[in-house]
Design a protein around this motif. Structure first.
Motif, PDB file in Angstrom:
ATOM      1  N   LEU A  92       0.813  -1.215   0.000  1.00 32.42           N
ATOM      2  CA  LEU A  92       0.000   0.000   0.000  1.00 32.42           C
ATOM      3  C   LEU A  92       0.849   1.269   0.000  1.00 32.42           C
ATOM      4  O   LEU A  92       0.405   2.309  -0.519  1.00 32.42           O
ATOM      5  CB  LEU A  92      -0.934   0.011   1.207  1.00 32.42           C
ATOM      6  N   LEU A  93       2.059   1.188   0.543  1.00 34.34           N
ATOM      7  CA  LEU A  93       2.921   2.369   0.594  1.00 34.34           C
ATOM      8  C   LEU A  93       3.698   2.518  -0.715  1.00 34.34           C
ATOM      9  O   LEU A  93       4.422   1.598  -1.111  1.00 34.34           O
ATOM     10  CB  LEU A  93       3.894   2.266   1.758  1.00 34.34           C
ATOM     11  N   PRO A  94       3.589   3.641  -1.408  1.00 33.23           N
ATOM     12  CA  PRO A  94       4.310   3.836  -2.679  1.00 33.23           C
ATOM     13  C   PRO A  94       5.818   3.685  -2.540  1.00 33.23           C
ATOM     14  O   PRO A  94       6.479   3.243  -3.473  1.00 33.23           O
ATOM     15  CB  PRO A  94       3.927   5.271  -3.081  1.00 33.23           C
ATOM     16  N   LEU A  95       6.368   4.038  -1.382  1.00 36.07           N
ATOM     17  CA  LEU A  95       7.812   3.964  -1.193  1.00 36.07           C
ATOM     18  C   LEU A  95       8.328   2.536  -1.231  1.00 36.07           C
ATOM     19  O   LEU A  95       9.416   2.268  -1.758  1.00 36.07           O
ATOM     20  CB  LEU A  95       8.189   4.624   0.148  1.00 36.07           C
ATOM     21  N   THR A  96       7.574   1.599  -0.689  1.00 39.89           N
ATOM     22  CA  THR A  96       8.028   0.203  -0.601  1.00 39.89           C
ATOM     23  C   THR A  96       7.407  -0.706  -1.657  1.00 39.89           C
ATOM     24  O   THR A  96       7.846  -1.845  -1.826  1.00 39.89           O
ATOM     25  CB  THR A  96       7.711  -0.366   0.790  1.00 39.89           C
ATOM     26  N   ARG A  97       6.411  -0.217  -2.385  1.00 40.87           N
ATOM     27  CA  ARG A  97       5.740  -1.056  -3.379  1.00 40.87           C
ATOM     28  C   ARG A  97       6.684  -1.626  -4.439  1.00 40.87           C
ATOM     29  O   ARG A  97       6.532  -2.783  -4.853  1.00 40.87           O
ATOM     30  CB  ARG A  97       4.608  -0.263  -4.047  1.00 40.87           C
ATOM     31  N   PRO A  98       7.690  -0.865  -4.934  1.00 36.78           N
ATOM     32  CA  PRO A  98       8.582  -1.431  -5.967  1.00 36.78           C
ATOM     33  C   PRO A  98       9.312  -2.700  -5.540  1.00 36.78           C
ATOM     34  O   PRO A  98       9.710  -3.490  -6.399  1.00 36.78           O
ATOM     35  CB  PRO A  98       9.571  -0.284  -6.217  1.00 36.78           C
ATOM     36  N   ALA A  99       9.482  -2.922  -4.235  1.00 36.22           N
ATOM     37  CA  ALA A  99      10.156  -4.137  -3.777  1.00 36.22           C
ATOM     38  C   ALA A  99       9.376  -5.390  -4.133  1.00 36.22           C
ATOM     39  O   ALA A  99       9.939  -6.492  -4.182  1.00 36.22           O
ATOM     40  CB  ALA A  99      10.383  -4.075  -2.268  1.00 36.22           C
ATOM     41  N   PHE A 100       8.072  -5.243  -4.400  1.00 36.38           N
ATOM     42  CA  PHE A 100       7.234  -6.391  -4.745  1.00 36.38           C
ATOM     43  C   PHE A 100       7.169  -6.625  -6.252  1.00 36.38           C
ATOM     44  O   PHE A 100       6.571  -7.605  -6.690  1.00 36.38           O
ATOM     45  CB  PHE A 100       5.813  -6.183  -4.201  1.00 36.38           C
ATOM     46  N   LEU A 101       7.785  -5.745  -7.035  1.00 34.73           N
ATOM     47  CA  LEU A 101       7.709  -5.844  -8.497  1.00 34.73           C
ATOM     48  C   LEU A 101       8.849  -6.698  -9.027  1.00 34.73           C
ATOM     49  O   LEU A 101       9.755  -6.221  -9.697  1.00 34.73           O
ATOM     50  CB  LEU A 101       7.722  -4.442  -9.114  1.00 34.73           C
ATOM     51  N   ASP A 102       8.787  -7.986  -8.730  1.00 31.21           N
ATOM     52  CA  ASP A 102       9.812  -8.941  -9.143  1.00 31.21           C
ATOM     53  C   ASP A 102       9.400  -9.579 -10.465  1.00 31.21           C
ATOM     54  O   ASP A 102       8.336 -10.210 -10.551  1.00 31.21           O
ATOM     55  CB  ASP A 102       9.985 -10.008  -8.064  1.00 31.21           C
ATOM     56  N   ALA A 103      10.239  -9.412 -11.494  1.00 25.00           N
ATOM     57  CA  ALA A 103       9.895  -9.925 -12.830  1.00 25.00           C
ATOM     58  C   ALA A 103       9.721 -11.438 -12.839  1.00 25.00           C
ATOM     59  O   ALA A 103       8.994 -11.985 -13.671  1.00 25.00           O
ATOM     60  CB  ALA A 103      10.983  -9.521 -13.828  1.00 25.00           C
ATOM     61  N   ARG A 104      10.382 -12.143 -11.923  1.00 26.11           N
ATOM     62  CA  ARG A 104      10.251 -13.601 -11.870  1.00 26.11           C
ATOM     63  C   ARG A 104       8.831 -14.021 -11.523  1.00 26.11           C
ATOM     64  O   ARG A 104       8.401 -15.126 -11.879  1.00 26.11           O
ATOM     65  CB  ARG A 104      11.213 -14.183 -10.824  1.00 26.11           C
ATOM     66  N   TYR A 105       8.120 -13.146 -10.839  1.00 28.09           N
ATOM     67  CA  TYR A 105       6.768 -13.482 -10.404  1.00 28.09           C
ATOM     68  C   TYR A 105       5.724 -12.532 -10.988  1.00 28.09           C
ATOM     69  O   TYR A 105       4.678 -12.298 -10.386  1.00 28.09           O
ATOM     70  CB  TYR A 105       6.700 -13.469  -8.871  1.00 28.09           C
ATOM     71  N   HIS A 106       6.037 -11.987 -12.169  1.00 27.94           N
ATOM     72  CA  HIS A 106       5.049 -11.173 -12.884  1.00 27.94           C
ATOM     73  C   HIS A 106       4.136 -12.141 -13.614  1.00 27.94           C
ATOM     74  O   HIS A 106       4.269 -12.394 -14.813  1.00 27.94           O
ATOM     75  CB  HIS A 106       5.760 -10.227 -13.848  1.00 27.94           C
ATOM     76  N   LEU A 107       3.175 -12.696 -12.876  1.00 20.97           N
ATOM     77  CA  LEU A 107       2.372 -13.812 -13.348  1.00 20.97           C
ATOM     78  C   LEU A 107       0.898 -13.436 -13.389  1.00 20.97           C
ATOM     79  O   LEU A 107       0.472 -12.455 -12.772  1.00 20.97           O
ATOM     80  CB  LEU A 107       2.549 -15.012 -12.413  1.00 20.97           C
ATOM     81  N   GLY A 108       0.136 -14.247 -14.090  1.00 21.04           N
ATOM     82  CA  GLY A 108      -1.307 -14.134 -14.021  1.00 21.04           C
ATOM     83  C   GLY A 108      -1.801 -14.737 -12.713  1.00 21.04           C
ATOM     84  O   GLY A 108      -1.028 -15.298 -11.931  1.00 21.04           O
ATOM     85  N   VAL A 109      -3.103 -14.648 -12.500  1.00 26.00           N
ATOM     86  CA  VAL A 109      -3.675 -15.147 -11.242  1.00 26.00           C
ATOM     87  C   VAL A 109      -3.407 -16.636 -11.062  1.00 26.00           C
ATOM     88  O   VAL A 109      -2.964 -17.083  -9.998  1.00 26.00           O
ATOM     89  CB  VAL A 109      -5.187 -14.860 -11.188  1.00 26.00           C
ATOM     90  N   SER A 110      -3.657 -17.431 -12.100  1.00 28.82           N
ATOM     91  CA  SER A 110      -3.460 -18.879 -11.986  1.00 28.82           C
ATOM     92  C   SER A 110      -1.996 -19.222 -11.746  1.00 28.82           C
ATOM     93  O   SER A 110      -1.672 -20.100 -10.941  1.00 28.82           O
ATOM     94  CB  SER A 110      -3.971 -19.585 -13.248  1.00 28.82           C
ATOM     95  N   GLY A 111      -1.102 -18.520 -12.442  1.00 24.70           N
ATOM     96  CA  GLY A 111       0.323 -18.775 -12.246  1.00 24.70           C
ATOM     97  C   GLY A 111       0.791 -18.405 -10.854  1.00 24.70           C
ATOM     98  O   GLY A 111       1.599 -19.116 -10.246  1.00 24.70           O
ATOM     99  N   ALA A 112       0.276 -17.292 -10.334  1.00 18.56           N
ATOM    100  CA  ALA A 112       0.644 -16.861  -8.983  1.00 18.56           C
ATOM    101  C   ALA A 112       0.139 -17.852  -7.944  1.00 18.56           C
ATOM    102  O   ALA A 112       0.856 -18.190  -6.984  1.00 18.56           O
ATOM    103  CB  ALA A 112       0.097 -15.466  -8.711  1.00 18.56           C
ATOM    104  N   LEU A 113      -1.080 -18.327  -8.109  1.00 17.05           N
ATOM    105  CA  LEU A 113      -1.639 -19.287  -7.165  1.00 17.05           C
ATOM    106  C   LEU A 113      -0.876 -20.608  -7.202  1.00 17.05           C
ATOM    107  O   LEU A 113      -0.603 -21.212  -6.154  1.00 17.05           O
ATOM    108  CB  LEU A 113      -3.123 -19.524  -7.468  1.00 17.05           C
ATOM    109  N   LEU A 114      -0.546 -21.057  -8.404  1.00 17.88           N
ATOM    110  CA  LEU A 114       0.225 -22.292  -8.538  1.00 17.88           C
ATOM    111  C   LEU A 114       1.594 -22.142  -7.872  1.00 17.88           C
ATOM    112  O   LEU A 114       2.061 -23.045  -7.152  1.00 17.88           O
ATOM    113  CB  LEU A 114       0.399 -22.640 -10.016  1.00 17.88           C
ATOM    114  N   THR A 115       2.239 -21.006  -8.091  1.00 17.32           N
ATOM    115  CA  THR A 115       3.556 -20.767  -7.492  1.00 17.32           C
ATOM    116  C   THR A 115       3.468 -20.699  -5.976  1.00 17.32           C
ATOM    117  O   THR A 115       4.289 -21.296  -5.266  1.00 17.32           O
ATOM    118  CB  THR A 115       4.145 -19.453  -8.036  1.00 17.32           C
ATOM    119  N   ALA A 116       2.465 -19.988  -5.467  1.00 19.03           N
ATOM    120  CA  ALA A 116       2.351 -19.771  -4.020  1.00 19.03           C
ATOM    121  C   ALA A 116       1.946 -21.017  -3.259  1.00 19.03           C
ATOM    122  O   ALA A 116       2.407 -21.230  -2.125  1.00 19.03           O
ATOM    123  CB  ALA A 116       1.349 -18.648  -3.756  1.00 19.03           C
ATOM    124  N   PHE A 117       1.098 -21.851  -3.861  1.00 18.22           N
ATOM    125  CA  PHE A 117       0.545 -22.974  -3.114  1.00 18.22           C
ATOM    126  C   PHE A 117       1.083 -24.339  -3.523  1.00 18.22           C
ATOM    127  O   PHE A 117       0.807 -25.331  -2.836  1.00 18.22           O
ATOM    128  CB  PHE A 117      -0.988 -22.971  -3.240  1.00 18.22           C
TER     129      PHE A 117
END
Length: 245
Positions: free
Chosen positions: A96-121
């Motif tokens: 939610l904080l603009p200052l720290t949001r870029p830390a979550f922008l990892d190209a390795r996990y720039h996935l769609g919803v299904s890909g993110a769920l598969l990776t996470a679970f």
């Protein structure tokens, strides 16, 4: 009614215990290298974890020494859920904080919803959490406890956990633009800074995970925190990418 006797640890000679610890460390180093070389080795984690557990049991460690006794599962679940909830709150604030949001922008996990769920679970639990928790907070912990105090076991296993992340962190400055910008690019000096920071950060995480394992008596507690740290990072990363789209 007959009450089953508690499982007693089997005493082995000090030299044999030391050799067993060395064998575990060598096996862990081999798995780390193999995971770095093979692009798709999700299957390796569970297989290697089973092998390490079988070896640990053969060498005399009990389920309690391995942090896997059924009597501690409830305690481990409580601590693990609490740690995961805390991680979720921290990540929510970070996204939610603009200052720290870029830390979550990892190209390795720039996935769609299904890909993110598969990776996470699936991918992260099986490919990362299962092996690393069994290796560091179960088998290695039990092996080291034969030679050292609990505090030394905590510090040694955490330091090794930090060093374990050298290979996985080699390309993070390139994959994560936020981190790359923070260290001034993707050159050699930036790579060294990122690797050193990740080693320190993950060693600190290893201390927290080890303390959760110690307090709960169960690897389930540290596994809950470990899963949340990795998998929720992917899921909140999904949100962060949507926010900047």
């Amino acid at each position: 009614m007959t009450i089953a006797a508690p499982e007693m640890p089997r005493t082995i000679p000090a030299r044999s215990a030391l050799l067993a610890t060395g064998a575990v460390l060598a096996a862990m180093a081999s798995v780390n290298l193999a995971r770095h070389v093979w692009s798709d080795a999700t299957w390796l984690g569970p297989v290697a974890a089973l092998v390490l557990l079988a070896f640990a049991r053969w060498s005399g460690l009990t389920w309690a020494q391995l942090g896997l006794h059924r009597d501690r599962l409830r305690s481990g679940a409580r601590w693990g859920f609490g740690a995961a909830a805390l991680v979720a709150l921290v990540y929510l604030a970070g996204v939610l904080l603009p200052l720290t949001r870029p830390a979550f922008l990892d190209a390795r996990y720039h996935l769609g919803v299904s890909g993110a769920l598969l990776t996470a679970f699936v991918v992260i639990p099986l490919g990362t959490v299962v092996f690393e928790e069994i290796a560091f907070r179960s088998v290695l912990w039990g092996m080291l406890a034969r030679h050292a105090t609990t505090m030394r076991v905590l510090l040694i296993s955490s330091a090794l956990f930090g060093l374990w992340h050298i290979l996985p962190s080699l390309n993070i400055a390139t994959a994560n633009a936020g981190i790359g910008d923070l260290v001034g690019g993707t050159g050699s000096a930036a790579q060294v800074i990122v690797i050193a920071a990740i080693v320190v950060f993950t060693a600190g995480g290893g201390i927290v995970a080890g303390e959760l394992r110690r307090r709960s008596g169960s690897v389930l507690a540290s596994a809950g925190m470990h899963w949340a740290t990795n998998s929720l990072g992917v899921l909140f990363g999904l949100v962060a990418w949507r926010m900047v789209a």
